[in-house]
Design a protein around this motif. Structure first.
Motif, short mmCIF file in Angstrom:
data_model
loop_
_atom_site.label_atom_id
_atom_site.label_comp_id
_atom_site.label_asym_id
_atom_site.label_seq_id
_atom_site.Cartn_x
_atom_site.Cartn_y
_atom_site.Cartn_z
N VAL A 1 -10.15 6.87 -4.03
CA VAL A 1 -10.18 8.25 -4.53
C VAL A 1 -11.26 9.03 -3.81
CG1 VAL A 1 -10.50 9.69 -6.59
CG2 VAL A 1 -9.39 7.45 -6.79
N HIS A 2 -10.95 10.29 -3.50
CA HIS A 2 -11.94 11.21 -2.92
C HIS A 2 -11.90 12.51 -3.72
CE1 HIS A 2 -14.43 13.45 -0.23
NE2 HIS A 2 -13.44 14.23 0.19
N ARG A 3 -13.02 12.81 -4.39
CA ARG A 3 -13.12 14.03 -5.19
C ARG A 3 -11.97 14.15 -6.19
NH1 ARG A 3 -14.96 18.58 -0.68
NH2 ARG A 3 -17.01 17.67 -0.21
N LYS A 4 -11.75 13.06 -6.90
CA LYS A 4 -10.72 12.97 -7.94
C LYS A 4 -9.29 13.11 -7.39
CE LYS A 4 -13.82 14.70 -11.55
NZ LYS A 4 -14.01 15.69 -12.64
N VAL A 5 -9.14 13.04 -6.09
CA VAL A 5 -7.82 13.08 -5.47
C VAL A 5 -7.49 11.66 -4.99
CG1 VAL A 5 -6.42 13.99 -3.59
CG2 VAL A 5 -8.06 15.47 -4.78
N LEU A 6 -6.34 11.15 -5.41
CA LEU A 6 -5.93 9.80 -5.02
C LEU A 6 -5.49 9.80 -3.56
CD1 LEU A 6 -5.35 6.88 -5.99
CD2 LEU A 6 -3.01 7.64 -6.50
N LEU A 7 -6.17 9.00 -2.74
CA LEU A 7 -5.83 8.88 -1.32
C LEU A 7 -4.81 7.76 -1.08
CD1 LEU A 7 -9.37 9.20 0.30
CD2 LEU A 7 -7.73 11.01 -0.22
N GLY A 8 -4.97 6.67 -1.80
CA GLY A 8 -4.07 5.54 -1.61
C GLY A 8 -4.23 4.53 -2.71
N ALA B 1 0.83 -1.21 0.00
CA ALA B 1 0.00 0.00 0.00
C ALA B 1 0.87 1.26 0.00
CB ALA B 1 -0.93 0.00 1.20
N GLN B 2 0.42 2.25 -0.75
CA GLN B 2 1.03 3.57 -0.75
C GLN B 2 -0.07 4.59 -0.53
OE1 GLN B 2 2.86 3.22 -4.70
NE2 GLN B 2 4.86 3.37 -3.72
N VAL B 3 0.17 5.56 0.36
CA VAL B 3 -0.85 6.55 0.68
C VAL B 3 -0.35 7.94 0.32
CG1 VAL B 3 -1.80 5.13 2.53
CG2 VAL B 3 -0.05 6.81 3.05
N GLY C 1 -5.82 11.16 3.07
CA GLY C 1 -4.85 10.12 2.74
C GLY C 1 -3.84 9.93 3.84
N ARG C 2 -3.42 11.03 4.49
CA ARG C 2 -2.44 10.91 5.57
C ARG C 2 -2.99 10.13 6.75
NH1 ARG C 2 -1.39 16.42 4.13
NH2 ARG C 2 -2.64 17.14 5.91
N LEU D 1 -13.30 -10.01 -4.25
CA LEU D 1 -12.36 -9.01 -3.79
C LEU D 1 -13.03 -7.99 -2.87
CD1 LEU D 1 -10.40 -8.31 -7.11
CD2 LEU D 1 -9.93 -10.00 -5.32
N VAL D 2 -12.31 -7.64 -1.80
CA VAL D 2 -12.79 -6.64 -0.84
C VAL D 2 -11.63 -5.70 -0.53
CG1 VAL D 2 -13.80 -6.23 1.43
CG2 VAL D 2 -14.37 -8.33 0.18
N LEU D 3 -11.87 -4.41 -0.65
CA LEU D 3 -10.88 -3.41 -0.26
C LEU D 3 -11.16 -2.99 1.18
CD1 LEU D 3 -8.50 -1.54 -1.13
CD2 LEU D 3 -10.25 0.21 -1.58
N ILE D 4 -10.15 -3.11 2.04
CA ILE D 4 -10.28 -2.78 3.45
C ILE D 4 -9.36 -1.60 3.75
CG2 ILE D 4 -10.11 -3.69 5.81
CD1 ILE D 4 -10.02 -6.52 4.37
N PHE D 5 -9.88 -0.61 4.46
CA PHE D 5 -9.02 0.51 4.85
C PHE D 5 -9.43 1.02 6.23
CE2 PHE D 5 -12.54 2.17 2.38
CZ PHE D 5 -12.92 3.35 3.02
N ARG D 6 -8.44 1.58 6.91
CA ARG D 6 -8.64 2.08 8.26
C ARG D 6 -8.16 3.53 8.32
NH1 ARG D 6 -8.15 -0.88 13.34
NH2 ARG D 6 -7.32 -2.60 12.10
N LEU D 7 -8.95 4.35 8.98
CA LEU D 7 -8.60 5.76 9.15
C LEU D 7 -8.21 6.03 10.59
CD1 LEU D 7 -11.45 7.53 7.14
CD2 LEU D 7 -9.09 7.19 6.42
N ALA D 8 -7.06 6.67 10.77
CA ALA D 8 -6.68 7.11 12.10
C ALA D 8 -7.52 8.31 12.50
CB ALA D 8 -5.19 7.47 12.13
#
Length: 888
Positions: free
Chosen positions: A787-794, A673-675, A682-683, A714-721
């Protein structure tokens, strides 16, 4: 002139005119309510169904149909005429035939037998078409036909619980009722078209109430308090006809006909704390019903519970070959541990679970006559004690003969509906098929709750021997063999209606970690036509629940899974038994098997084995080149340290310089993964991965080794701090892009999340399934973008491997496929270290003498599955003889 005169009269007498209209309107309304005059477009379902049947029987003429009134069955439904219906695709891709009016028909071409009856239920027909085997289809048909004929379920069962002076169906008279002070306040329902005294009495008896009352023609009330004598009225005051039987009176306007149901008031037994002096402590038969592959946790549980005074009967699910083989090894060392040879496939919610429990109890009574136990208690690999065994023995010794079950704690009728007890289920093909509604037998109270129980020997003997000859037990077994989650109700219901009713204790001695927001995700829909709830695993943040058991009569907690969290188990052990020594070896390590060569009936993950063979080829062709193919994979184990995944272990046979060696290698999946460091959202990404096995309940991917096959979902899993800057709950709409190995967009979806930075951890874990990908997936390196609002998060890359063995058209093509896979595997997996196993099948010598590779014997490492693990070493107990018992 006449018009003017009429207008003057209306103005003068308009008040009386309006009053007259109100009176006429009120009379029409009362006539409709009391006489049930049908109105077009309204009325009950039964009235509409009756009208429809009469219309179709005497009026409607179906073009080309040769049906006559004599062709109708007793239920008023037309016989199946497949020549007059058109095919339509139904559930599971099977053909279901429907007539123009909407009736579903059974496709006889789907069966290799002739049904003995004409089936009507859409649920039954759907289940038949979805069932895989002909044996299962026939089982569903036979049961459905028996039910349809009225010969399957008992209509009434006896109640042997002492009822004092109460007499079934005894009429107490007509009583005045009040809106704010009901004479029967326990339960209320409205039988709009079917009410009668006997129907209301049966409902109230089923719900455990002493009194039943019918009122206002269609209303039914239940309660436990007798009506006051001051409210007694002449019988003539209750003069409204029953909606289900106009020959009988069902109360009136705030007047009620009251009846006894025939049962006495039920109160669960209280428990004692101190055993009676001079009596020997009780002996317990622990019935362990096990599933899965958590062998070390089972050993740890046995080690904690073990005593030579008690008995341990183990049933392992029929599909779990590995666990069964390993636990059989206990018997030569422990004469009071027995593994059942009679095994069941106990699917979640299946009727087979009850059959397994009864069969195991019968074995404990008849096949082990030298086992003199007083209580039988069922446990699973997910249970763990919260108090010492001595405290449990002391408590049960003070409560000999009592039976410990946990009731549902809600209205019985709501429990029946929520539990699906008013539906028929059939178990076959490892699935629970719902085939229609049913009416539970009259005469008995229905109860249920938890399937974790602790029963006295006398009651256990009653339910096992009563399967033949006892009308109550025999009848309830017929009911519960066709019931979802039967073990959650059968023992409770037998207790409430048998001579043992006064031994009922509303406590199953367990505390359970319920988080219904997470545990009620309908996660078992692939094996049962119903949605249920399951408890969550305990974690350190749940410690307050465990700490709270100290002052309560709880002796076990559930659920625990060391592969999810082992820290809380260690914390609990030290709370109950005291701290481990500071130098205790490998205390925080955990191993769990997920593949074994000897498992013949367990489905093999082809993608997993392709990856593992690729890793072994990479080792064989590495700098050392110590061995060559062929090599044999014996088993695979997960390895965790302080609850962090440290990779999987490959145990395999190889030949080194002509000698057979057994090696074990640790492999670590790589994080790809790259963020984004520029996007604030994304941070905050601390986890971004793709899995084929996401557990919604535990909010974790169970595909720890990260092998994904061409048939994976396939399942995409993500966690937000958490975010200190944002204190408010914020909604984000995210886009997930799935790129195949060619760089082509294969699927995209949107996901709206509620971001609560100050909320619990599980609120910050999110997942999104790829719903439009066609299987089999293309092999190679895929990419998932967030992607969020055409901005790549990760972005994360993942490898999709063929679920079938690599087999080119010739040897050259096969080798090319292997080389290509090996190059990709190197990107996603890191080979960490290798050790050799002493006495692992070698002829002579050891790999130590061959260019010093590998350098370590596995038992000398702290990561190998052969490393010391004393916390789970049940065999160490066999080395200590206690209480004068000699081990074999």
């Amino acid at each position: 002139m006449l018009k003017t005169l009429a207008l003057r009269c209306f103005r003068r007498y308009k008040v009386f005119f309006l009053i007259g209209l109100l009176i006429v309107g009120a009379q029409i309304f009362l006539a409709y309510k009391l006489l049930k005059i049908p109105v077009s477009g309204t009325g009950s379902d039964e009235e509409r169904d009756l009208s429809k049947r009469l219309y179709e029987k005497y009026v409607k003429k179906v073009a080309g149909s040769n049906l006559s009134a004599d062709d109708e069955d007793p239920a008023g439904n037309a016989q199946q005429q497949l020549s007059h219906v058109a095919p339509e695709k139904g559930t599971g891709g099977r053909e279901i035939r429907k007539e123009s009016a909407g009736r579903t028909f059974l496709n006889l071409n789907d069966l290799d037998f002739v049904p003995p009856c004409d089936l009507h239920s859409k649920e039954t027909i759907s289940a038949i078409h979805r069932a895989r085997s002909q044996h299962c289809k026939k089982q569903i048909v036979d049961i459905a036909c028996a039910i349809q004929s009225g010969s399957f379920y008992p209509q009434r069962l006896p109640n042997f619980c002492p009822n004092g002076d109460f007499v079934p169906n005894r009429e107490l008279g007509c009583y005045r009722d009040e809106k704010n002070f009901r004479i029967l306040s326990g339960y209320y329902t409205n039988f709009k078209t079917t009410n009668s005294p006997i129907k209301c009495i049966q409902l109230c008896l089923q719900s455990g109430f002493l009194y039943a009352g019918v009122q206002y023609s269609s209303e039914c009330f239940c309660g436990d308090e007798p009506p006051k004598a001051s409210a007694k009225l002449p019988d003539s005051s209750c003069n409204m006809k029953c909606t289900g039987d106009p020959k009988q009176a069902c109360g009136g306007y705030f007047t009620t006909n009251v009846y006894e149901t025939g049962i006495a008031k039920f109160s669960p037994q209280t428990t004692e704390v101190t055993p009676k002096a001079g009596k020997e402590p009780v002996r317990i038969a622990f019935l362990l019903t096990l599933n899965g592959r958590a062998l070390r946790q089972v050993h740890r549980l046995l080690k904690t519970l073990y005593s030579t005074r008690h008995y341990y009967f183990i049933h392992v699910d029929e599909r779990q070959e590995y666990l069964y083989r390993e636990l059989l090894k206990l018997e030569p060392f422990f004469p009071n541990i027995r593994v059942s040879r009679n095994r069941w496939s106990t699917i979640w919610g299946g009727a087979s679970l009850l059959q397994m429990l009864l069969s195991s109890m019968e074995h404990l009574l008849k096949e082990t006559p030298d086992w003199e136990w007083d209580f039988v208690m069922n446990l699973s690999e997910s249970d763990f004690p919260v108090k010492t065994l001595d405290k449990l023995v002391r408590f049960l010794s003070a409560n000999r003969g009592k039976n410990f079950v946990r009731s549902h704690g809600r209205e019985v009728q709501r429990f029946i509906q929520k539990q699906g007890l008013d539906r028929t289920f059939v178990e076959c093909d490892n699935h629970m098929w719902r085939i229609g509604d049913r009416v539970l037998p009259s005469g008995v109270q229905i109860d249920g709750g938890s399937d974790w129980i602790c029963l006295s020997r006398d009651f256990t003997q009653y339910v096992t021997e009563g399967r033949v000859g006892d009308e109550l037990v025999e009848g309830l077994l017929i009911i519960f063999r066709q019931t979802i989650l039967p073990a959650e109700s059968f023992f409770h219901t037998v207790l409430r209606n048998s001579k043992f009713c006064n031994s009922y204790v509303d406590n199953n001695l367990h505390v359970t970690n319920w988080k219904r927001r997470l545990g009620c995700k309908c996660q078992y829909k692939q094996i049962v036509d119903w949605c249920g709830c399951s408890p969550n695993d305990f974690k350190p943040e749940d410690w307050v629940k465990l700490y709270g058991t100290e002052s309560k009569q709880f002796y076990f907690a559930r659920k625990f899974e060391p592969i999810i969290n082992q820290e809380v188990i260690l914390q609990l052990e030290e709370w109950v038994h005291g701290p481990y020594p500071a130098d205790y070896p490998n205390l925080h390590l955990y191993w769990q098997n997920f593949y074994h060569l000897e498992d013949k009936s367990t489905p093999t993950d082809g993608a997993l084995l392709n990856v593992v063979y690729s890793i072994l080829r990479l080792i064989a062709n590495g700098e050392q080149k110590q061995f060559q193919e062929p090599f044999r994979i014996r088993e695979l184990n997960h390895f965790l340290d302080y609850d962090r995944y440290k990779g999987f272990l490959i145990l395999y046979d190889v030949a080194i310089d002509g000698q057979n060696c057994l090696l074990e290698t640790r492999v670590q999946p790589n994080n790809t993964a790259q963020v984004s460091k520029s996007a604030p959202l994304g941070r905050r990404l601390t986890q971004l991965e793709v899995s084929g096995d996401f557990d919604q309940k535990e909010q974790v991917s169970r595909n720890f080794q990260r092998t994904i096959g061409t048939n994976s979902d396939l399942v995409l899993i993500f966690r937000l701090a958490g975010s200190r800057a944002n204190k408010n709950v914020t909604s984000y709409t995210l886009t997930i892009l799935w790129m195949d190995p060619r760089g082509i967009l294969a699927d995209s979806s949107e996901l709206t999340i509620e971001d609560n930075p100050s909320g619990p951890l599980e609120n910050l874990i999110h997942f999104s399934k790829a719903g439009n990908l066609k299987q089999p997936l293309l092999t190679g390196v895929w990419t998932a973008k967030l992607v969020h609002r055409k901005v790549l998060l990760g972005v994360t890359r993942f490898l999709v491997v063929s679920s079938l063995p690599l087999a080119g058209t010739n040897q050259t093509t096969k080798e090319q496929e292997q080389e290509q896979l090996d190059r990709l595997v190197q990107q996603f997996f890191t080979i960490k270290e290798t050790c050799w196993v002493e006495n692992g099948g070698r002829q002579t010598g050891s790999p130590e003498g061959h260019q010093e590779w590998p350098t370590k014997e596995c038992s000398a490492t702290n990561w190998s599955s052969f490393a010391p693990d004393p916390k789970s070493n049940i065999y160490a107990v066999a080395e200590r003889q206690s209480d004068g018992l000699s081990f074999v």
